[in-house]
Design a protein around this motif. Structure first.
Motif, PDB file in Angstrom:
ATOM      1  N   LEU A 367       2.113  18.676   1.325  1.00 51.37           N
ATOM      2  CA  LEU A 367       1.610  18.433  -0.029  1.00 51.37           C
ATOM      3  C   LEU A 367       2.563  17.543  -0.813  1.00 51.37           C
ATOM      4  N   ARG A 368       3.856  17.813  -0.673  1.00 54.49           N
ATOM      5  CA  ARG A 368       4.829  16.982  -1.381  1.00 54.49           C
ATOM      6  C   ARG A 368       4.761  15.540  -0.890  1.00 54.49           C
ATOM      7  N   PHE A 369       4.589  15.343   0.388  1.00 52.31           N
ATOM      8  CA  PHE A 369       4.515  13.990   0.934  1.00 52.31           C
ATOM      9  C   PHE A 369       3.257  13.266   0.449  1.00 52.31           C
ATOM     10  N   THR A 370       2.103  13.997   0.377  1.00 54.42           N
ATOM     11  CA  THR A 370       0.841  13.382  -0.083  1.00 54.42           C
ATOM     12  C   THR A 370       0.952  12.953  -1.541  1.00 54.42           C
ATOM     13  N   ASP A 371       1.505  13.823  -2.389  1.00 57.30           N
ATOM     14  CA  ASP A 371       1.677  13.465  -3.803  1.00 57.30           C
ATOM     15  C   ASP A 371       2.581  12.251  -3.956  1.00 57.30           C
ATOM     16  N   GLY A 372       3.633  12.215  -3.212  1.00 56.99           N
ATOM     17  CA  GLY A 372       4.527  11.062  -3.295  1.00 56.99           C
ATOM     18  C   GLY A 372       3.856   9.785  -2.838  1.00 56.99           C
ATOM     19  N   LEU A 373       3.039   9.880  -1.767  1.00 50.78           N
ATOM     20  CA  LEU A 373       2.338   8.696  -1.262  1.00 50.78           C
ATOM     21  C   LEU A 373       1.333   8.183  -2.288  1.00 50.78           C
ATOM     22  N   ARG A 374       0.607   9.121  -2.963  1.00 48.42           N
ATOM     23  CA  ARG A 374      -0.362   8.719  -3.987  1.00 48.42           C
ATOM     24  C   ARG A 374       0.338   8.003  -5.145  1.00 48.42           C
ATOM     25  N   ALA A 375       1.468   8.533  -5.572  1.00 45.84           N
ATOM     26  CA  ALA A 375       2.211   7.899  -6.667  1.00 45.84           C
ATOM     27  C   ALA A 375       2.678   6.507  -6.266  1.00 45.84           C
ATOM     28  N   ASN A 376       3.082   6.358  -5.017  1.00 46.18           N
ATOM     29  CA  ASN A 376       3.527   5.040  -4.552  1.00 46.18           C
ATOM     30  C   ASN A 376       2.371   4.035  -4.529  1.00 46.18           C
ATOM     31  N   VAL A 377       1.152   4.502  -4.131  1.00 46.34           N
ATOM     32  CA  VAL A 377      -0.021   3.603  -4.111  1.00 46.34           C
ATOM     33  C   VAL A 377      -0.352   3.131  -5.524  1.00 46.34           C
ATOM     34  N   GLU A 378      -0.339   4.083  -6.479  1.00 46.83           N
ATOM     35  CA  GLU A 378      -0.624   3.693  -7.871  1.00 46.83           C
ATOM     36  C   GLU A 378       0.406   2.693  -8.380  1.00 46.83           C
ATOM     37  N   ALA A 379       1.654   2.899  -8.033  1.00 48.61           N
ATOM     38  CA  ALA A 379       2.689   1.956  -8.464  1.00 48.61           C
ATOM     39  C   ALA A 379       2.462   0.586  -7.850  1.00 48.61           C
ATOM     40  N   LEU A 380       2.004   0.554  -6.582  1.00 50.94           N
ATOM     41  CA  LEU A 380       1.735  -0.732  -5.934  1.00 50.94           C
ATOM     42  C   LEU A 380       0.567  -1.457  -6.600  1.00 50.94           C
ATOM     43  N   VAL A 381      -0.479  -0.700  -7.019  1.00 50.51           N
ATOM     44  CA  VAL A 381      -1.627  -1.323  -7.706  1.00 50.51           C
ATOM     45  C   VAL A 381      -1.181  -1.925  -9.029  1.00 50.51           C
ATOM     46  N   SER A 382      -0.381  -1.181  -9.780  1.00 46.69           N
ATOM     47  CA  SER A 382       0.124  -1.704 -11.062  1.00 46.69           C
ATOM     48  C   SER A 382       0.948  -2.961 -10.839  1.00 46.69           C
ATOM     49  N   LEU A 383       1.763  -2.948  -9.783  1.00 44.41           N
ATOM     50  CA  LEU A 383       2.581  -4.117  -9.487  1.00 44.41           C
ATOM     51  C   LEU A 383       1.720  -5.313  -9.115  1.00 44.41           C
ATOM     52  N   GLN A 384       0.614  -5.057  -8.383  1.00 43.41           N
ATOM     53  CA  GLN A 384      -0.289  -6.150  -8.004  1.00 43.41           C
ATOM     54  C   GLN A 384      -0.950  -6.764  -9.241  1.00 43.41           C
ATOM     55  N   ASN A 385      -1.382  -5.928 -10.190  1.00 43.55           N
ATOM     56  CA  ASN A 385      -1.987  -6.432 -11.432  1.00 43.55           C
ATOM     57  C   ASN A 385      -0.995  -7.274 -12.211  1.00 43.55           C
TER      58      ASN A 385
END
Length: 475
Positions: A367-385
């Protein structure tokens, strides 16, 4: 060593007389050993100090250590007495060694043993040997005489070895006791040296005058010289005397061992056991033997019965022990089985609890790994924008730069036209408009580079500035 029981009553001599004779003949005669040592020691001392007085011996060290004080005279005289004692003793041992080297006194031993009655003829041979040597006795002759006396007095030939060992011990003890005189000298010489030390120091302190140090220094040095010289002389002479005493003592002990070996060769196994010496007591001996035989038979019967009882008892004990061993084995087996079962159950429960805890820990980590991965994806989307916005801003800046280039070309054309017309005032107005236009373009470029995330406002401003510039240029 315990001395064997003996009957000493033959040739009309009592047991006490025989013991006295044996004690007198147990060791070589040394009655005059101390007398001879005193005589020779005195002669050596007189000769030594006579040579010193006549100048024959003039060595400064000898004069300093042997003639400076009366205690030194006493030390030297005692040394010569002890040396004379050891010299006389060593000469006596050499004489005994020479007589011992002549060989055995008794004839060669035959294969068969001889009766004890041969002791009379052997004693005659011994007396003849003593006459041939002018009556001089040695350890060998005295001990051989004592052994023959023991056998003639009714001693058992089977006990002769023990008697010889007893006589050997007597001789060694007597020989060791004869060195008591020289041991006393070895003790007294260092004591005299220490006495000289005390006397010399006392003399030095008595002659010391603190008010006249220079005058009393000679007396002080003389007293200290006596103290140290007497000690050095005593220790040196004592060492020399001790060395000679060691050599003499070792020589005598070696000769006593040789006497033991020679007597063993001469007497051991030579005589027959004399079983019929007491013929008058034959009946009593037979009765005693019968009684002892009956006692032995009864003891044998008791021993056999006791052995059977012990065998039966041991058999019963062995059976009982085997039964107890089997029962103990069963008890141990059952105890081990129950203990192993309990241990297996405990291990199973422990493994189940461990497996459950591992599953829970793995779920939590997932669960901790999944939450961290989701946060990283959101950060990557923001960086792409953000990257997309920056790209659009860069494109707008590029368009503005191209328009600025066009305006510069137009400005250059206008300047060329003004140059052809030659109107100065119009030229000034045109230059002012151009400068204003360039300043506005420059400010617009800086604002776009600072705030790239507001492209619409920047574009509107650039359009307004462009229109203003164009209006100014047209004016």
């Amino acid at each position: 060593m315990i001395r064997p029981f003996r009957f000493l009553n033959f040739d009309g001599e009592s047991k006490e007389e025989m013991n006295t004779k044996k004690r007198k003949n147990a060791t070589p005669p040394s009655k005059h050993l101390i007398t001879w040592s005193l005589l020779w020691g005195g002669l050596l001392s007189i000769g030594f100090y006579g040579a010193v007085q006549n100048g024959v011996i003039s060595n400064p060290l000898v004069l300093q250590y042997c003639t400076a004080h009366p205690i030194e005279y006493v030390i030297v005289i005692m040394f010569f007495v002890g040396l004379a004692f050891l010299g006389v003793k060593y000469f006596e041992l050499l004489c005994q060694r020479a007589m011992l080297g002549k060989g055995e006194i008794l004839p060669a031993r035959e294969r068969e043993r001889v009766p004890v009655g041969f002791c009379t003829s052997y004693q005659e041979l011994l007396e003849e040997h003593l006459r041939n040597n002018k009556g001089k006795t040695t350890y060998h002759t005295d001990r051989l005489h004592a052994a023959l006396v023991f056998l003639r007095a009714g001693g058992d030939p089977e006990m002769l070895d023990m008697e010889l060992r007893y006589m050997s011990d007597d001789d060694m003890n007597a020989a060791d006791g004869e060195y008591g005189f020289v041991r006393t000298i070895l003790w007294a010489v260092p004591m005299l040296g220490f006495l000289g030390t005390v006397v010399g120091i006392t003399q030095a302190l008595g002659n010391l005058d603190l008010n006249a140090i220079n005058e009393s220094s000679k007396a002080l040095s003389a007293g200290l010289s006596v103290a140290f010289d007497t000690t050095a002389l005593a220790i040196g002479l004592d060492l020399v005397l001790y060395f000679f005493q060691f050599l003499t003592y070792r020589k005598e002990m070696q000769m006593l061992r040789d006497v033991d070996r020679m007597l063993e060769q001469e007497l051991r196994g030579r005589f027959l056991p004399d079983e019929d010496r007491h013929a008058g007591n034959t009946g009593e001996i037979v009765a005693v033997r019968k009684m002892l035989s009956r006692v032995v038979d009864s003891l044998e019967g008791l021993t056999r019965s006791q052995t059977e009882i012990w065998n039966r008892a041991l058999g019963t004990a062995n059976d009982r022990f085997a039964t107890l061993a089997a029962e103990s084995a069963l008890m141990v087996k059952s105890a081990l089985a129950s203990a192993m079962n309990e241990t297996a159950v405990k291990h199973t429960e422990g493994f189940a609890a461990l497996e459950k805890r591992l599953h829970e820990e793995m779920r939590t980590d997932t669960l901790r790994f999944t939450d961290g991965l989701r946060a990283n994806v959101e950060a990557l989307v923001s960086l792409q924008n953000a990257i997309t916005s920056d790209t659009e801003a860069a494109k707008s800046a590029t368009d503005a730069a191209s328009r600025l280039t066009v305006l510069e070309e137009r400005l250059n054309a206008n300047l060329a036209a003004l140059a052809q017309v030659g109107d100065f005032e119009q030229t000034v107005h045109s230059l002012s408009a151009a400068i204003h236009l360039l300043n506005s373009k420059y400010n617009l470029t800086i604002a776009e580079s600072v705030n790239l995330r507001t492209p619409k406002a920047g574009n509107a401003k650039r359009e307004n500035d462009g229109e203003t510039g164009e209006k100014g240029y047209a004016a």
